[in-house]
Scaffold this active site. Structure first.
Site, PDB file in Angstrom:
ATOM      1  N   ASP A   1      -3.739   7.384   4.928  1.00  0.00           N
ATOM      2  CA  ASP A   1      -3.203   6.157   5.121  1.00  0.00           C
ATOM      3  C   ASP A   1      -3.835   5.487   6.318  1.00  0.00           C
ATOM      4  O   ASP A   1      -4.334   6.334   7.382  1.00  0.00           O
ATOM      5  CB  ASP A   1      -1.709   5.978   5.369  1.00  0.00           C
ATOM      6  CG  ASP A   1      -1.101   4.531   5.168  1.00  0.00           C
ATOM      7  OD1 ASP A   1      -1.886   3.797   4.694  1.00  0.00           O
ATOM      8  OD2 ASP A   1       0.034   4.565   5.326  1.00  0.00           O
TER       9      ASP A   1
ATOM     10  N   LYS B   1       0.891  -1.322  -0.064  1.00  0.00           N
ATOM     11  CA  LYS B   1      -0.121  -0.041  -0.029  1.00  0.00           C
ATOM     12  C   LYS B   1       0.797   1.192  -0.117  1.00  0.00           C
ATOM     13  O   LYS B   1       0.612   2.418  -0.693  1.00  0.00           O
ATOM     14  CB  LYS B   1      -0.999   0.006   0.927  1.00  0.00           C
ATOM     15  CG  LYS B   1      -0.601   0.158   2.636  1.00  0.00           C
ATOM     16  CD  LYS B   1      -1.561  -0.059   3.455  1.00  0.00           C
ATOM     17  CE  LYS B   1      -0.891   0.077   5.073  1.00  0.00           C
ATOM     18  NZ  LYS B   1      -0.233   1.169   5.528  1.00  0.00           N
ATOM     19  N   THR B   2       1.906   1.246   0.716  1.00  0.00           N
ATOM     20  CA  THR B   2       2.708   2.448   0.760  1.00  0.00           C
ATOM     21  C   THR B   2       3.390   2.809  -0.524  1.00  0.00           C
ATOM     22  O   THR B   2       3.426   3.927  -1.136  1.00  0.00           O
ATOM     23  CB  THR B   2       3.989   2.200   1.669  1.00  0.00           C
ATOM     24  OG1 THR B   2       3.479   2.006   3.141  1.00  0.00           O
ATOM     25  CG2 THR B   2       4.804   3.563   1.859  1.00  0.00           C
TER      26      THR B   2
ATOM     27  N   GLN C   1      -7.667  -4.916   9.600  1.00  0.00           N
ATOM     28  CA  GLN C   1      -6.650  -4.750  10.656  1.00  0.00           C
ATOM     29  C   GLN C   1      -6.978  -3.457  11.471  1.00  0.00           C
ATOM     30  O   GLN C   1      -5.928  -2.977  12.067  1.00  0.00           O
ATOM     31  CB  GLN C   1      -5.306  -4.384   9.761  1.00  0.00           C
ATOM     32  CG  GLN C   1      -4.557  -5.499   8.874  1.00  0.00           C
ATOM     33  CD  GLN C   1      -3.484  -5.110   8.389  1.00  0.00           C
ATOM     34  OE1 GLN C   1      -2.427  -5.009   8.991  1.00  0.00           O
ATOM     35  NE2 GLN C   1      -3.506  -5.180   6.912  1.00  0.00           N
TER      36      GLN C   1
END
Length: 692
Positions: A220, A34-35, A251
């Site tokens: 994020d 994702k980053t 998560q």
């Protein structure tokens, strides 16, 4: 140039990067890059969509993540250093530094940390003539500010008296505290976002200016946003809503910090027409680990559909170790780590509660393996443990002035700094040890608190040469230390009380109090073995979020620990515990070990335990029972009885408890009376019962 930015991405990442205008939700599974996706998307906006770096905001949850994102961007596209990469609080503070006077803030206002906040609350309480402890009041204030509600809104959830104060007096404290902050030109941490939110809601000119600086917004870990952060983000996004939210509801594990998983689950309702991109290719874990992880999380109802697909095929099977008790569990972990060998910093041991680390630290230290505790201090360095150890040291050695100063007013007993100074001066004048000077309390303006302390210590000195456990139990009762922890640390007092219980368990094994203190000293100062390339990481599951390790041990996978006993009353709490287990599992890259104990001490009593329901929910064949002295075998073995096999009255044999009689059966559980042992509640899936 397009291909230079896109060639390293998979198809789902590529589609998310190419998204231009309008809202987008990137459901990014663990280890799915994702980053990388966010960084490439920002770079693409600058290089190919003509967006100025000064029009982009990227919000992360930690300063470390923000710094990592900045560095990656600088190496990818010219001008990326001007992108606004920040945490929520840093972004809000930056806005307030420029426009804060518009909401009544003084130029150069300061931000108080937790110690400053507590000190100010103490001053307020003193000014109002109240003797309440500041800890519970601070916790209430923080909770209200994270929710974005006035403190009085939370009073309805409280009993008539809280922290020894009526609701009316609590309101007096709240209002006086905020007045004191304002008078001193200060904000506490919770105020930062609230003031920024108020500024943007009330001042359209400032809102327009900030929106120009944040035309394209990336957030994020969106599943971890609290109500204030959610409102802040939505307000900045405005009608254009060029907002890309990145996160994974599977998560979401921080509800105790007021994070609300509904923020990500309802994203498409909040932003109609939002595009949804799912990153499901996992680059971190092997196929064996991911199959297990998917089977765990699919049981949750509060989630967005996705299935992680492994890039790494095959892999070592997930292994489950069944320990006799917590000590054997720790021994297994330490021995298996030794067997795997260095470098040890590729290995992490994860657990649900801080108290579980004590046996692990000792088992590793006893084998010369260094360990570091992440997100906290070692077990014997924790405040509540050090307090009790200080009492023990002073009881054995009245000359120990360091320990004396630590506990003289802990728990609080009305002995303030001025008294300590007077006693220290007296000790110096008379040439006496500090404790001897305390015995001359009649020379002090307020002698009673000192007399009581001296009497307590003389009582403890009489017990210091007896059993260590008896000493500590008497100490806890005489000082009412558990009540002090509940009052002083309302947010995490349960963890601290569990640490106290763990200390008692350790003391029970020592021959004497002096023997115990010697073992503590050796454990706390265990040196890293020669030639070791680093230390094993020990951490709670909450602290493991965002990290990854080639080898992971996840211990204490039992009912009452994982899921935790305090999380069994609501579906939401139980599902968060399942997400916590999932987060732990998905930290592993190559090897994953799970373990549980058949017996564990709970609040001083040895109790039979049963494996976590999360293990029972996973289909057979996705993990193997493991014993380092035998070959791995599938779980459960075919000879084990199925649910419904017992009705009551059957004679059975257990490999550890011996012969017994089934007295009750319900589904997968049976209660068996074992000769010389008593009643034990067991799971058929794991108990290894055989007909007699």
């Amino acid at each position: 140039m397009d291909e230079a930015l896109l060639s390293s991405l998979n198809e789902a990442q590529r589609q998310a990067v190419l998204h231009f205008q309008g809202p987008a939700l990137v459901v990014a599974g663990a280890g799915s890059g994702k980053t990388r996706t966010v960084v490439h998307r920002v770079a693409y906006l600058i290089a190919h969509r003509g967006v100025y770096p000064t029009e982009i905001l990227a919000v992360t949850f930690t300063n470390k993540a923000a710094e990592e994102m900045r560095e990656r961007l600088k190496g990818m596209v010219r001008g990326a250093g001007e992108v606004w990469v920040s945490t929520f609080h840093a972004a809000a503070l930056r806005i307030l530094r420029v426009y804060g006077e518009r909401v009544g803030l003084k130029p150069g206002f300061v931000v108080y940390d937790e110690d400053d906040q507590t000190a100010l609350l103490k001053e307020v309480l003193k000014e109002l003539g109240l003797s309440a402890k500041p800890g519970p009041i601070k916790a209430l204030l923080d909770r209200a500010k994270n929710r974005g509600e006035p403190p009085e809104a939370l009073l309805a959830e409280l009993p008539e008296y809280y922290a020894g104060l009526s609701r009316r007096r609590l309101l007096d404290v709240f209002f006086r505290y905020q007045e004191a902050l304002k008078a001193q030109g200060a904000l506490d941490f919770g105020d930062i976002l609230l003031y920024a939110l108020r500024l943007l809601e009330e001042d359209q000119e400032v809102l327009a200016r900030v929106r120009k600086r944040a035309r394209f917004i990336h957030v994020d870990e969106y599943q971890d946003t609290n109500p204030v952060q959610y409102r802040f983000t939505k307000l900045l996004a405005g009608e254009e809503a060029n907002l890309m939210a990145v996160g994974d509801p599977d998560q979401g594990i921080y509800s105790f910090r007021a994070a609300d998983i509904k923020n990500i689950l309802q994203f498409t309702a909040d932003f109609p027409g939002a595009k949804v991109y799912r990153l499901e290719e996992n680059y971190r874990s092997t196929e064996a680990i991911l199959r297990f992880a998917n089977a765990v999380i699919v049981k949750n109802a509060l989630r967005l559909e996705k299935t992680l697909r492994p890039v790494k095929r095959g892999g070592e099977p997930v292994r489950l170790f069944r320990a006799k008790d917590a000590r054997e569990e720790a021994r297994f972990v330490a021995e298996e780590i030794l067997r795997l060998g260095p470098p040890f910093d590729r290995i992490a041991v994860l657990y649900r509660t801080n108290a579980q680390s004590r046996l692990l630290e000792q088992a590793l230290a006893g084998r010369g393996v260094g360990a570091r505790v992440v997100g906290g201090v070692g077990f014997f360095e924790r405040a509540e443990v050090k307090d009790l150890l200080a009492y023990a040291r002073l009881a054995l050695n009245p000359l120990d002035s360091v320990s004396l100063k630590r506990i003289l007013n802990t728990p609080p007993r009305g002995i303030g700094p001025a008294t300590v100074e007077k006693v220290a001066r007296l000790a110096q004048e008379k040439g006496l040890p500090l404790f001897e000077a305390l015995k001359r309390a009649e020379l002090l303006p307020r002698p009673e608190p000192v007399r009581h302390f001296v009497a307590l210590m003389e009582e403890l000195m009489d017990l210091a040469f007896g059993p260590a456990e008896a000493f500590f139990r008497h100490l806890l009762q005489a000082t009412d230390y558990p009540a002090y922890l509940r009052e002083a640390y309302p947010e995490d007092h349960e963890d601290r009380l569990e640490n106290v219980e763990e200390l008692l368990r350790a003391a029970k094994e020592a021959e004497s109090l002096l023997d115990f203190l010697d073992k503590v000293a050796l454990t706390a100062r265990a040196e890293e073995p020669a030639g070791a390339e680093g230390k094993v990481f020990l951490m709670t599951l909450h602290n493991a979020k965002g990290l990854e390790f080639p080898v992971v041990f996840l211990v204490g996978v039992e009912e009452g620990l994982l899921p935790h006993r305090n999380s069994l009353n609501t579906l939401e709490a139980l599902e968060e515990e399942r997400r916590l287990f999932y987060v732990g599992v998905t930290r592993a890259q190559e090897r994953l070990y799970l373990s549980y104990a058949e017996e564990r001490e709970v609040y001083g009593r040895l109790e039979a335990t049963r494996p976590s329901r999360f293990l029972e929910e996973v289909e057979e064949g996705l993990y193997q029972e493991y014993d380092p002295y035998r070959s791995p075998r599938p779980v459960p073995p075919s000879h084990r009885p199925k649910p419904g096999a017992f009705k009551g009255g059957e004679k059975v044999v257990h490999p550890r408890f011996g012969p017994g009689t089934v007295v009750a059966a319900s589904g997968d559980e049976v209660t068996v009376h074992f000769e010389g042992v008593g009643l034990k509640r067991l799971s058929l899936k794991y108990a290894d019962l055989r007909p007699a």
